[in-house]
Scaffold this active site. Structure first.
Site, PDB file in Angstrom:
ATOM      1  N   ALA A  15       0.829  -1.203   0.000  1.00 34.72           N
ATOM      2  CA  ALA A  15       0.000   0.000   0.000  1.00 34.72           C
ATOM      3  C   ALA A  15       0.865   1.256   0.000  1.00 34.72           C
ATOM      4  O   ALA A  15       0.571   2.227  -0.703  1.00 34.72           O
ATOM      5  CB  ALA A  15      -0.936  -0.008   1.213  1.00 34.72           C
ATOM      6  N   TRP A  27       3.454  14.410  -8.939  1.00 37.94           N
ATOM      7  CA  TRP A  27       4.606  15.309  -9.050  1.00 37.94           C
ATOM      8  C   TRP A  27       5.000  15.505 -10.520  1.00 37.94           C
ATOM      9  O   TRP A  27       5.284  16.617 -10.953  1.00 37.94           O
ATOM     10  CB  TRP A  27       5.787  14.779  -8.247  1.00 37.94           C
ATOM     11  N   TRP A  49       6.509  29.186  13.304  1.00 39.03           N
ATOM     12  CA  TRP A  49       6.981  30.459  13.850  1.00 39.03           C
ATOM     13  C   TRP A  49       5.829  31.351  14.293  1.00 39.03           C
ATOM     14  O   TRP A  49       5.876  31.983  15.363  1.00 39.03           O
ATOM     15  CB  TRP A  49       7.842  31.162  12.802  1.00 39.03           C
ATOM     16  N   GLU A  71      -5.896  18.103  -3.991  1.00 43.22           N
ATOM     17  CA  GLU A  71      -5.407  18.136  -5.378  1.00 43.22           C
ATOM     18  C   GLU A  71      -5.170  16.725  -5.904  1.00 43.22           C
ATOM     19  O   GLU A  71      -5.445  16.436  -7.072  1.00 43.22           O
ATOM     20  CB  GLU A  71      -4.123  18.961  -5.483  1.00 43.22           C
ATOM     21  N   ASP A  97     -15.370  19.620 -12.447  1.00 47.34           N
ATOM     22  CA  ASP A  97     -15.549  20.936 -11.828  1.00 47.34           C
ATOM     23  C   ASP A  97     -15.769  20.833 -10.319  1.00 47.34           C
ATOM     24  O   ASP A  97     -15.245  21.636  -9.548  1.00 47.34           O
ATOM     25  CB  ASP A  97     -16.724  21.678 -12.475  1.00 47.34           C
TER      26      ASP A  97
END
Length: 120
Positions: A15, A27, A49, A71, A97
């Site tokens: 997996a 990528w 920070w 994404e 869409d």
């Protein structure tokens, strides 16, 4: 692709390898994914920070982390729709869409989280 019959550690390893293959494909083929990962890499140290505590840091970083997650799902939906056929069909457009809208909503959510934490 899944291997039937695997259990335990071999299934987890397979997996993980499948997941890494998916990351590699995203990528290589998805410009938006690369841009969103760059945004995450930049947001990570700023989130550490700028967050006053662990909860704020987690919200700042996690809100940006959600964008490349969605994404990948958007890219998967697009790949499946394109696999089914390249002919125009309204449902194909809706699916693409709507998946794209999930990424946009995650971007709005990240902006809201950052705005509320930094300017409140």
């Amino acid at each position: 692709m899944g291997q039937p019959g695997l259990k335990g550690l071999p299934r987890l390893i397979a997996a993980f390898q499948n997941s890494m293959a998916g990351m590699k494909i995203c990528w290589q083929k998805e410009e938006a994914f690369r841009q969103e990962l760059l945004m995450l890499i930049l947001a990570f140290p700023f989130g550490i920070w700028l967050g006053d505590n662990g909860v704020e840091q987690a919200l700042l970083i996690g809100s940006v982390f959600l964008i490349p997650i969605l994404e990948t799902l958007n890219s998967a939906v697009e790949a499946v729709v394109d696999r089914i056929g390249t002919d125009f069909h309204p449902l194909s457009g809706y699916a693409k869409d709507i998946a794209s809208a999930s990424v946009l909503l995650a971007i709005f959510q990240a902006l809201l989280v950052w705005g509320l934490i930094l300017f409140n």
